[in-house]
Structure formats: structure tokens, C-alpha cells
Design an enzyme around this catalytic site. Structure first.
Site, PDB file in Angstrom:
ATOM      1  N   LYS A  87       0.714  -1.134  -0.126  1.00 33.97           N
ATOM      2  CA  LYS A  87       0.048  -0.113  -0.075  1.00 33.97           C
ATOM      3  C   LYS A  87       0.649   1.390  -0.044  1.00 33.97           C
ATOM      4  O   LYS A  87       0.833   2.085  -0.794  1.00 33.97           O
ATOM      5  CB  LYS A  87      -0.974  -0.077   1.200  1.00 33.97           C
ATOM      6  CG  LYS A  87      -1.678   1.175   1.485  1.00 33.97           C
ATOM      7  CD  LYS A  87      -2.173   1.512   2.849  1.00 33.97           C
ATOM      8  CE  LYS A  87      -1.278   1.760   3.779  1.00 33.97           C
ATOM      9  NZ  LYS A  87      -1.427   3.113   4.394  1.00 33.97           N
ATOM     10  N   ASN A  88       1.622   1.287   0.849  1.00 33.15           N
ATOM     11  CA  ASN A  88       2.729   2.663   1.245  1.00 33.15           C
ATOM     12  C   ASN A  88       3.574   2.654  -0.102  1.00 33.15           C
ATOM     13  O   ASN A  88       4.264   3.778  -0.295  1.00 33.15           O
ATOM     14  CB  ASN A  88       3.534   2.659   2.485  1.00 33.15           C
ATOM     15  CG  ASN A  88       2.461   2.655   3.550  1.00 33.15           C
ATOM     16  OD1 ASN A  88       1.198   3.260   3.218  1.00 33.15           O
ATOM     17  ND2 ASN A  88       2.790   2.466   4.668  1.00 33.15           N
ATOM     18  N   CYS A 118      -3.576  13.377  13.433  1.00 34.50           N
ATOM     19  CA  CYS A 118      -4.481  12.222  12.996  1.00 34.50           C
ATOM     20  C   CYS A 118      -4.453  11.422  14.473  1.00 34.50           C
ATOM     21  O   CYS A 118      -3.669  11.882  15.366  1.00 34.50           O
ATOM     22  CB  CYS A 118      -4.112  11.473  11.936  1.00 34.50           C
ATOM     23  SG  CYS A 118      -2.416  10.571  12.006  1.00 34.50           S
ATOM     24  N   ARG A 144       1.175  15.005  13.153  1.00 29.83           N
ATOM     25  CA  ARG A 144       2.035  14.445  11.798  1.00 29.83           C
ATOM     26  C   ARG A 144       2.392  15.852  10.908  1.00 29.83           C
ATOM     27  O   ARG A 144       1.697  16.179  10.063  1.00 29.83           O
ATOM     28  CB  ARG A 144       1.160  13.364  11.179  1.00 29.83           C
ATOM     29  CG  ARG A 144       1.121  12.274  11.919  1.00 29.83           C
ATOM     30  CD  ARG A 144       0.334  11.172  11.015  1.00 29.83           C
ATOM     31  NE  ARG A 144       1.288  10.592   9.952  1.00 29.83           N
ATOM     32  CZ  ARG A 144       0.677   9.880   9.159  1.00 29.83           C
ATOM     33  NH1 ARG A 144      -0.546   9.174   9.360  1.00 29.83           N
ATOM     34  NH2 ARG A 144       1.549   9.493   8.227  1.00 29.83           N
ATOM     35  N   ASP A 191       4.917   0.796  11.920  1.00 26.96           N
ATOM     36  CA  ASP A 191       3.471   0.145  11.454  1.00 26.96           C
ATOM     37  C   ASP A 191       3.478  -1.181  11.805  1.00 26.96           C
ATOM     38  O   ASP A 191       2.686  -2.098  11.675  1.00 26.96           O
ATOM     39  CB  ASP A 191       3.566   0.250   9.820  1.00 26.96           C
ATOM     40  CG  ASP A 191       3.543   1.677   9.414  1.00 26.96           C
ATOM     41  OD1 ASP A 191       3.248   2.377  10.227  1.00 26.96           O
ATOM     42  OD2 ASP A 191       3.675   2.026   8.054  1.00 26.96           O
ATOM     43  N   ARG A 212      -8.447   0.096   4.906  1.00 27.71           N
ATOM     44  CA  ARG A 212      -7.689   1.023   4.129  1.00 27.71           C
ATOM     45  C   ARG A 212      -6.256   0.361   3.756  1.00 27.71           C
ATOM     46  O   ARG A 212      -5.693   1.154   2.739  1.00 27.71           O
ATOM     47  CB  ARG A 212      -7.279   2.166   5.398  1.00 27.71           C
ATOM     48  CG  ARG A 212      -8.370   3.003   5.459  1.00 27.71           C
ATOM     49  CD  ARG A 212      -8.044   4.278   6.447  1.00 27.71           C
ATOM     50  NE  ARG A 212      -6.843   4.895   5.847  1.00 27.71           N
ATOM     51  CZ  ARG A 212      -6.244   5.964   6.200  1.00 27.71           C
ATOM     52  NH1 ARG A 212      -6.715   6.599   7.474  1.00 27.71           N
ATOM     53  NH2 ARG A 212      -5.329   6.662   5.529  1.00 27.71           N
TER      54      ARG A 212
HETATM   55  C1  EPZ Z   1       4.826   6.873   6.193  1.00 26.49           C
HETATM   56  O1  EPZ Z   1       4.118   8.141   6.554  1.00 26.49           O
HETATM   57  C2  EPZ Z   1       3.785   5.772   5.991  1.00 26.49           C
HETATM   58  N1  EPZ Z   1       2.557   6.089   5.136  1.00 26.49           N
HETATM   59  C3  EPZ Z   1       3.129   5.499   7.407  1.00 26.49           C
HETATM   60  O2  EPZ Z   1       2.427   4.219   7.374  1.00 26.49           O
HETATM   61  C4  EPZ Z   1       4.279   5.124   8.365  1.00 26.49           C
HETATM   62  O3  EPZ Z   1       4.042   5.072   9.453  1.00 26.49           O
HETATM   63  C5  EPZ Z   1       5.415   6.265   8.316  1.00 26.49           C
HETATM   64  O4  EPZ Z   1       5.863   6.800   6.800  1.00 26.49           O
HETATM   65  C6  EPZ Z   1       6.589   5.996   9.024  1.00 26.49           C
HETATM   66  O5  EPZ Z   1       7.354   4.782   8.405  1.00 26.49           O
HETATM   67  C7  EPZ Z   1       2.747   6.118   3.834  1.00 26.49           C
HETATM   68  O6  EPZ Z   1       3.740   5.751   3.261  1.00 26.49           O
HETATM   69  C8  EPZ Z   1       1.630   6.400   2.843  1.00 26.49           C
HETATM   70  P1  EPZ Z   1       7.073  10.187   7.815  1.00 26.49           P
HETATM   71  P2  EPZ Z   1       4.679   9.350   6.389  1.00 26.49           P
HETATM   72  O7  EPZ Z   1       6.811  11.626   7.369  1.00 26.49           O
HETATM   73  O8  EPZ Z   1       5.687   9.639   5.333  1.00 26.49           O
HETATM   74  C9  EPZ Z   1       7.825  13.327  11.275  1.00 26.49           C
HETATM   75  C10 EPZ Z   1       0.622   2.774   7.813  1.00 26.49           C
HETATM   76  O9  EPZ Z   1      -0.058   2.659   8.920  1.00 26.49           O
HETATM   77  N2  EPZ Z   1       7.693  14.351  10.186  1.00 26.49           N
HETATM   78  O10 EPZ Z   1       8.186   9.194   7.557  1.00 26.49           O
HETATM   79  O11 EPZ Z   1       3.661  10.437   6.629  1.00 26.49           O
HETATM   80  C11 EPZ Z   1       6.528  12.685  11.694  1.00 26.49           C
HETATM   81  O12 EPZ Z   1       5.990  13.340  12.528  1.00 26.49           O
HETATM   82  C12 EPZ Z   1       1.104   4.675   7.885  1.00 26.49           C
HETATM   83  O13 EPZ Z   1       0.501   2.383   6.786  1.00 26.49           O
HETATM   84  C13 EPZ Z   1       8.046  15.667  10.678  1.00 26.49           C
HETATM   85  O14 EPZ Z   1       8.690  16.015  11.646  1.00 26.49           O
HETATM   86  O15 EPZ Z   1       5.646   9.521   7.578  1.00 26.49           O
HETATM   87  C14 EPZ Z   1       7.313  11.262  12.360  1.00 26.49           C
HETATM   88  O16 EPZ Z   1       7.455  11.290  13.540  1.00 26.49           O
HETATM   89  C15 EPZ Z   1       0.648   5.246   9.105  1.00 26.49           C
HETATM   90  N3  EPZ Z   1       7.803  16.616   9.622  1.00 26.49           N
HETATM   91  C16 EPZ Z   1       8.447  10.918  11.383  1.00 26.49           C
HETATM   92  O17 EPZ Z   1       8.643  12.549  10.685  1.00 26.49           O
HETATM   93  C17 EPZ Z   1       7.339  16.307   8.220  1.00 26.49           C
HETATM   94  O18 EPZ Z   1       7.379  17.166   7.583  1.00 26.49           O
HETATM   95  C18 EPZ Z   1       8.240   9.886  10.093  1.00 26.49           C
HETATM   96  O19 EPZ Z   1       6.959  10.428   9.541  1.00 26.49           O
HETATM   97  C19 EPZ Z   1       7.006  14.983   7.932  1.00 26.49           C
HETATM   98  C20 EPZ Z   1       7.262  13.907   8.878  1.00 26.49           C
END
Ligand code: EPZ
Length: 407
Positions: A7-8, A101, A106, A292, A384
Site C-alpha cells: 500500500k505505502n 491524526c 503529523r 507500522d 484502508r
Molecule cells: C509513512 O508516512 C507511511 N505512510 C506511514 O504508514 C508510516 O507509519 C510512516 O511513513 C513511517 O514509516 C505512507 O507511506 C502512505 P514520515 P509519512 O513522514 O511519510 C515526522 C500506515 O500505517 N515528520 O516518514 O507521513 C513525523 O511526524 C502508515 O501504513 C516531521 O517531523 O511518515 C514522524 O515523527 C501510517 N515533519 C516522522 O517524521 C514532516 O514534514 C516520520 O514520518 C514529516 C514527518
């Protein structure tokens, strides 16, 4: 049983199709509602998507839209990955601000920082992020944040940089297999990218990309969920398509917990013949233990021998499942970004409600290890991101029945 496509990986790749006028064909697409939501976003932008079996054909044509509306972005945060392609192709993007969320705050500062470095101006107007750039330009960008790298911010910058003249260097890039899959897709489209899979990605902008046929990688989170399921029922399961190189930290922790994992050709065999031992886990960006799979691992630790500490270093608030697991008799105390789990001899079946996607899987696993019956509500979360999970779990000898669906 065979793992579905990731999915991701497919969500950003669907957005990447906007980088060309030509149609692209994506194979091994999982039937999950997030894919349907992304198809709807592309449709509102003026692109057309058709799903037949696990093959998705996306025909962007000369799409004109630049707005990802609130009703869709609020349903799925991954909608933000149209930002990079829209800026690159149309010089403009209006994407509803995603907000927080259920798994915690996030932020999107890294997405914005990256796109600004490429020359975009960004403002927030009426709840929408309005980004504009007459012409993006290659730049050196440091994308590390307080919680390390960001998967979708790396994806957004990578997609935008493919069509930005000059060289882009993304430092502290996310190394997740889904980022590698996106880079491979873009390379097949004609992009010039090096270093993906590592923390420094180099992109040389090209003037146009073309349509391709591409197969999505297997879903490592679904594979990991099935591995933990086998462990929780003391089962023996061969998971076809599970890639050991994507699951190193998970395999390591399961082995430490007394679960046998054997690498076969193109699959993994998981056997749990001994009682499961408690192990400590810290979630981290890839190649660390994936956030995850934290909830699913907590379900396993809830019935393990001993005490374990599960620490979240990616989403420090991602613990909504604790209260539901506790309702089933689990002994879990939260201390800040950690959960202290004391293994109990058995869980007791109960009606529970899934607060989010991965928690829904964790509660199903807990129900498999519990006596009597467990009834899970909130199935829209499961749908989802998991395709046919209940059918895949039935091969472990558990009885699972879908009574009704909310979607
Ligand atoms: C991806 O989300 C995945 N979603 C998430 O999967 C997954 O949990 C996450 O990566 C971490 O592996 C998809 O790929 C669609 P991040 P993403 O930006 O990219 C912080 C699931 O269950 N951050 O890598 O949105 C953030 O708060 C889902 O399938 C900032 O600080 O996650 C977190 O602490 C849920 N500033 C860390 O970075 C930003 O601008 C990593 O988040 C962006 C993120």
C-alpha cells in the site's frame, strides 16, 4: 499464502503517474480503500484510473486540476504526495492541510522545506497549502527532522526534482523500501536518480518523463503482520513474497523472541514451537523496526513470557491500541513514548474497536490468542491497508468471520 502489493509503495507511485502525460500501468496493486481514495484524488485532478484485478492503469492525459480537496485529504494523509508532481507539472498545487491524526501530530514542515529549496513559494490560505513555482530548480536539501527522515517528504521532493533542471541532492533521505520502489518507478519513466535506498539521493532533472508498466513490491508490513500472527498462535506458516531484506529488524526480533524464521527462495517460513520470550523493541526509520508493526508486536508481547519495553521513536503518541488490548486482559503501562508490557498467560476475548489501521490488525492478532470470541469494530481502518487479511489468517487454523462492513 501470498503477500499483496505494498500500500505505502503504490500510493506515491500513483501520484508519480502525474509526472507524464502518457498512461502508466501498475501491477500487483492491493485492493484497499486507500488506493480507491487516491484514484478519486487523481480523478478530481482530471486524470483517469481503471483497476482491473490487481492491474491499475492511470491515464493522466492533459490533466488540468491542481486542487486536492479537504474531503479526500482528511480521509487519507498520503494525499499529500500529489504536491510534488503537481508543482513539477503545473507550477501550482493546492492541497488541503492534513492536520493531526489518531496516531499523533503529523507535521509537514519537511515537505515544505524541500519544495521551498527547489524554488517553490508556499502559503497557507483557508486551510489549504498553496504552493507555486514558475520553474523548479535543482538544489541541495537536508531533509532530516526531529524524528529522523520522512518517507513521504522524501517522495515529494524526489518526484518534484525529477523535472527540475540541474542537480538535486537530498540529504537524510528516507531509506524505506517504498522510497526505493518509487525511485525505481521514476527511473523507468526516464528520471535520472542515484543513491536511493541510502541517505543521500542525487537527481539530475530531465525535461520529460514517459509512461511505463511497473510491478509494486510486496507489502512488508502485511508480511510482518502475518509473521507475528503465526508466532501468536504457535503456528507454522510459509509466506510467499515476503522479502527478508525488507524485514531484517522484524526477523531479528522474532528470532530473539524464540520464533524460528527460515528464509526460503522467495518466501519466509515462520514457526513458533516454543513459548514466545519477551523482547524490547524500539521503532526507528528503516532499517530499524517499523512503527507500522509496533501495535502487532505489542499484541504478541502481551502473551509472551516476561516483561518487554516497546519504545516509539517515530510516532511517540502511537499507543491508541493499549486501552483496547487492556480490555482483553493485557497488562500494559504507558510511560511517555514507551509501553511496558507484562506478558500474561492468556487474553480473554472481548468486543473491541480499532482506533487505526495497524491497531486493527493488532486486535485481530490478540483475538486469535484469546479465549472465547473477540468481536472487532472499526473495520473501515483495516480495509484502508489490508487486502483479504482474514482469508490469509484462516490458514493458521483460526476462525474469522466478517459479520458486516462499514465501507
Ligand atoms: C509513512 O508516512 C507511511 N505512510 C506511514 O504508514 C508510516 O507509519 C510512516 O511513513 C513511517 O514509516 C505512507 O507511506 C502512505 P514520515 P509519512 O513522514 O511519510 C515526522 C500506515 O500505517 N515528520 O516518514 O507521513 C513525523 O511526524 C502508515 O501504513 C516531521 O517531523 O511518515 C514522524 O515523527 C501510517 N515533519 C516522522 O517524521 C514532516 O514534514 C516520520 O514520518 C514529516 C514527518
Amino acid at each position: 499464502m501470498t503477500v499483496s502489493g505494498a500500500k505505502n509503495a503504490v500510493l506515491p507511485i500513483m501520484a508519480a503517474c502525474l509526472l507524464s502525460d502518457e498512461p502508466s500501468i501498475i501491477d500487483n496493486v492491493p485492493h484497499v480503500t486507500d488506493v480507491v481514495t487516491m484514484m478519486e484524488i487523481l480523478r478530481r485532478l482530471g486524470a483517469f484510473g481503471a483497476l482491473s484485478g490487481d492491474r491499475l492503469t492511470i491515464t493522466p492525459g492533459r490533466f488540468q486540476g491542481t486542487v486536492a480537496p479537504y474531503d479526500l485529504v482528511s480521509r487519507m494523509r498520503a494525499s499529500i504526495c500529489v504536491l510534488g508532481p503537481l508543482l513539477a507539472r503545473k507550477g501550482k498545487a493546492q492541497v488541503s492541510m492534513p492536520g493531526g491524526c489518531v496516531i499523533g501530530p503529523r507535521p509537514i514542515d519537511l515537505h515544505l522545506k524541500g519544495l521551498q529549496a527547489l524554488g517553490a513559494s508556499v502559503a497557507v490560505e483557508h486551510g489549504y497549502l498553496v504552493a507555486e513555482a514558475k520553474q523548479l530548480k535543482g538544489a541541495r536539501i537536508h531533509l532530516g527532522g526531529a524524528f529522523g527522515s520522512s518517507v513521504l517528504a522524501t517522495g515529494n521532493v524526489l518526484m518534484a526534482a525529477t523535472l527540475a533542471p540541474g542537480t538535486t541532492l537530498i540529504e537524510h533521505a528516507a531509506c524505506e523500501p517504498e522510497v526505493v520502489d518509487l525511485a525505481n518507478f521514476l527511473i523507468q519513466m526516464g528520471a535520472r536518480i542515484e543513491g536511493h535506498g541510502g541517505p543521500l539521493i542525487r537527481v539530475e532533472g530531465v525535461s520529460a518523463l514517459h509512461g511505463v508498466t511497473y510491478r509494486i513490491i510486496p507489502d512488508r508490513i502485511e508480511a510482518g503482520t502475518l509473521m507475528i500472527a503465526a508466532a501468536i498462535v504457535g503456528g507454522d506458516l510459509v509466506i510467499d513474497g515476503a522479502r527478508a531484506e525488507h524485514l531484517g529488524a522484524v526477523i531479528d526480533k522474532l528470532c530473539e523472541a524464540n520464533v524460528q524464521v527460515e528464509k526460503l527462495n522467495g518466501s519466509l517460513r515462520v514457526r513458533a514451537t516454543q513459548p514466545v520470550r519477551a523482547v524490547d523493541i524500539t521503532t526507528l526509520p528503516f532499517p530499524g523496526f517499523p512503527t507500522d508493526l509496533q501495535a502487532q508486536m505489542m499484541a504478541l508481547m502481551a502473551v509472551s513470557q516476561g516483561m518487554s519495553v516497546l519504545t516509539e521513536k517515530v510516532y511517540p503518541e502511537r499507543f491508541m491500541h493499549i486501552s483496547e488490548l487492556s480490555r482483553m486482559g493485557a497488562s500494559i503501562a504507558r510511560e511517555g513514548a514507551s509501553a511496558i508490557v507484562r506478558g500474561v498467560a492468556r487474553l480473554s476475548g472481548a468486543p473491541v474497536t480499532a482506533p487505526d489501521l495497524r491497531a486493527s490488525a493488532a486486535l485481530i492478532l490478540a483475538g486469535m490468542a484469546a479465549d472465547n470470541q473477540t468481536e472487532l469494530g472499526g473495520l473501515e481502518h483495516l480495509e484502508r491497508g489490508y487486502h483479504d487479511l482474514e482469508r490469509k489468517l484462516v490458514s493458521l487454523g483460526v476462525e474469522l468471520e466478517r459479520i458486516s462492513s462499514n465501507t
